[in-house]
Design a protein around this motif. Structure first.
Motif, PDB file in Angstrom:
ATOM      1  N   ASP A 179       0.802  -1.213   0.000  1.00 27.36           N
ATOM      2  CA  ASP A 179       0.000   0.000   0.000  1.00 27.36           C
ATOM      3  C   ASP A 179       0.838   1.268   0.000  1.00 27.36           C
ATOM      4  O   ASP A 179       0.306   2.361   0.035  1.00 27.36           O
ATOM      5  N   GLY A 180       2.157   1.115  -0.041  1.00 30.11           N
ATOM      6  CA  GLY A 180       2.999   2.306  -0.073  1.00 30.11           C
ATOM      7  C   GLY A 180       3.249   2.813  -1.482  1.00 30.11           C
ATOM      8  O   GLY A 180       3.914   3.817  -1.676  1.00 30.11           O
ATOM      9  N   GLY A 181       2.736   2.108  -2.486  1.00 23.59           N
ATOM     10  CA  GLY A 181       2.992   2.513  -3.863  1.00 23.59           C
ATOM     11  C   GLY A 181       4.471   2.311  -4.196  1.00 23.59           C
ATOM     12  O   GLY A 181       5.156   1.487  -3.608  1.00 23.59           O
ATOM     13  N   VAL A 182       4.977   3.101  -5.117  1.00 22.24           N
ATOM     14  CA  VAL A 182       6.396   3.020  -5.458  1.00 22.24           C
ATOM     15  C   VAL A 182       7.185   3.632  -4.302  1.00 22.24           C
ATOM     16  O   VAL A 182       6.890   4.732  -3.852  1.00 22.24           O
ATOM     17  N   ASP A 184      15.058   4.746   1.883  1.00 22.37           N
ATOM     18  CA  ASP A 184      14.344   5.137   3.100  1.00 22.37           C
ATOM     19  C   ASP A 184      12.857   4.788   3.071  1.00 22.37           C
ATOM     20  O   ASP A 184      12.099   5.236   3.928  1.00 22.37           O
ATOM     21  N   ARG A 185      12.427   4.008   2.099  1.00 20.61           N
ATOM     22  CA  ARG A 185      11.030   3.565   1.959  1.00 20.61           C
ATOM     23  C   ARG A 185      10.059   4.707   1.689  1.00 20.61           C
ATOM     24  O   ARG A 185       8.854   4.511   1.712  1.00 20.61           O
ATOM     25  N   ALA A 186      10.554   5.905   1.448  1.00 17.07           N
ATOM     26  CA  ALA A 186       9.660   7.033   1.207  1.00 17.07           C
ATOM     27  C   ALA A 186       8.912   6.818  -0.104  1.00 17.07           C
ATOM     28  O   ALA A 186       9.498   6.398  -1.097  1.00 17.07           O
ATOM     29  N   PRO A 187       7.598   7.117  -0.091  1.00 19.82           N
ATOM     30  CA  PRO A 187       6.856   6.994  -1.351  1.00 19.82           C
ATOM     31  C   PRO A 187       7.337   8.048  -2.348  1.00 19.82           C
ATOM     32  O   PRO A 187       7.643   9.182  -1.966  1.00 19.82           O
ATOM     33  N   VAL A 188       7.429   7.647  -3.605  1.00 17.49           N
ATOM     34  CA  VAL A 188       7.873   8.583  -4.639  1.00 17.49           C
ATOM     35  C   VAL A 188       6.906   8.529  -5.818  1.00 17.49           C
ATOM     36  O   VAL A 188       6.462   7.468  -6.226  1.00 17.49           O
ATOM     37  N   THR A 189       6.583   9.683  -6.316  1.00 20.18           N
ATOM     38  CA  THR A 189       5.653   9.724  -7.446  1.00 20.18           C
ATOM     39  C   THR A 189       6.188  10.606  -8.573  1.00 20.18           C
ATOM     40  O   THR A 189       5.561  10.727  -9.607  1.00 20.18           O
ATOM     41  N   ASN A 190       7.349  11.232  -8.360  1.00 27.59           N
ATOM     42  CA  ASN A 190       7.821  12.144  -9.401  1.00 27.59           C
ATOM     43  C   ASN A 190       8.431  11.386 -10.570  1.00 27.59           C
ATOM     44  O   ASN A 190       8.662  10.180 -10.516  1.00 27.59           O
ATOM     45  N   ASP A 191       8.716  12.124 -11.620  1.00 23.51           N
ATOM     46  CA  ASP A 191       9.168  11.510 -12.866  1.00 23.51           C
ATOM     47  C   ASP A 191      10.510  10.806 -12.729  1.00 23.51           C
ATOM     48  O   ASP A 191      10.877  10.008 -13.582  1.00 23.51           O
TER      49      ASP A 191
END
Lengths: 161, 227
Positions: free
Chosen positions: B19-22, B27-34
């Protein structure tokens, strides 16, 4: 004429220099911009475990992977990392052993020899393929087990710039 | 081999949540940028193999996608076919299915081992340049694909090994569960010459012993006409 001969001689010399030499050539490592990932001198010594990256990011290893080829290091650095350069000729004085590619490919055969002994011949073969493709050499840091963490970090950052 | 893959999958699933997405590995941080996420799949679907793979499972016809890959020539299509075949058969087994869910895929793989012992590969198939020479990079890629064929055969053997027939014994296909490992042990090095020789002398005969054509046709008939 002399210029052409001189240029040809330079090309011949350049081509003769493409074979990597431990006595004078550097190795390259791609890593995060914040510094080379620190080894853990007392971690599992298995070469296959290290080369196949079993355990994934952050897994403990006494080795630091490097490559003769900058293009390989660039790939591992990724868009946010950087390439570090180090000269194995100075490693011994710092207590680090150079495990050259030539040694690694000798050990990575069948079910492995020495530090490359492993239960799966298939995985040993895959590790060998990676070593060849990455023109990989290892910095073996097992003898640095008497250094405290800050000293270890300083040692590695001085050797990998 | 299959057990090792399952173990790695399990470890990965425990470490990374769905459920964290990419997520960024560091650091397991969710990332959505290009930088991390390709928003458009247009480049992928512009390619024949990419188009089939990207549609895999979307229309509920996984086996149709696999069959389509079978008829696309080239290294990349076979790489996609075998990779997805491994996932397909494992998923069938996880859902209570039988090893025979992969019998056609096994037969196609057998055909490749016999009819195209050395996969054809073009330098344009590579996406990255390695530190090895182009000739060696090509050979290693060919070696990997042949080993992947044997790995899939080993997968089916492993699946057969967990089933018992009505008489209480395992199907002979279970004897293939360590085929890839046997090949690697016998050849010792990633060498196409040694591996293709082993496949011809030992691999294909072992396959034929475990699943002769008559047995394949019998299983195939039973799958399509269970009554």
């Amino acid at each position: 004429m002399i210029g052409i001969v001189g240029w040809a001689a330079e090309v011949r010399v350049a081509m003769a220099r493409t074979k990597w030499k431990a006595a004078k050539d550097p190795l390259f490592r791609g890593d995060s911009a914040g510094g080379v990932a620190l080894p853990e001198p007392t971690a599992d010594r298995s070469l296959v475990r290290h080369i196949l990256y079993l355990g994934g990011r952050g897994r403990p290893t006494p080795y630091i992977s490097t490559s003769e080829a900058v293009i390989v290091a660039l790939r591992f650095a990724g868009p946010n990392g950087r390439v570090y350069k180090s000269y194995p000729k100075v490693w011994q004085a710092a207590g680090i052993k150079h495990r050259p590619k030539s040694e690694l490919v000798l050990l990575l055969r069948g079910r492995g020899k020495g530090d490359a002994v492993w239960p799966s011949a298939f995985e040993v073969a895959q590790a060998r393929a990676y070593v060849e493709e990455s023109v990989e050499h290892l910095a073996d840091c097992r003898d640095l087990d008497d250094l405290d963490s800050p000293t270890l970090k300083q040692t590695i950052s001085q050797l990998f710039r | 081999m299959l057990a090792s893959a399952i173990h790695q999958n399990t470890q990965h699933a425990e470490e990374f949540t769905h459920d964290g997405g990419v997520q960024r590995l560091s650091d397991r941080a969710p990332v959505t940028n290009d930088e991390f996420v390709e928003r458009s799949a247009s480049y992928l679907v512009a390619d024949t193999v990419g188009s089939v793979v990207s549609e895999y499972g979307e229309l509920g016809t996984k086996i149709a996608s696999l069959a389509a890959l079978r008829w696309i020539p080239g290294y990349r299509s076979e790489l996609a076919l075998i990779s997805l075949s491994r996932a397909y058969t494992r998923r069938c087994m996880d859902r209570g299915g039988r090893w025979t869910s992969g019998v056609h895929l096994l037969w196609w793989t057998r055909a490749k081992l016999i009819q195209e012992p050395i996969p054809e590969l073009s330098p344009t198939d590579f996406r990255l340049q390695s530190g090895a020479s182009l000739a060696r990079q090509t050979e290693l890629a060919q070696w990997r694909l042949i080993m992947l064929r044997l790995t899939f055969v080993s997968d089916i053997g492993s699946h057969a090994a967990v089933e018992q027939t009505e008489s209480g014994v395992h199907h002979p296909v279970s004897h293939l569960s360590d085929l890839a490992e046997r090949a690697a042990e016998a050849t010792e090095l990633p060498s196409v010459r040694k591996l293709t020789q082993w496949v011809r002398r030992h691999g294909v005969p072992a396959l034929n012993d475990a699943l002769p054509e008559s047995a394949y046709r019998q299983i195939s008939r039973a799958l399509h006409d269970p009554w």
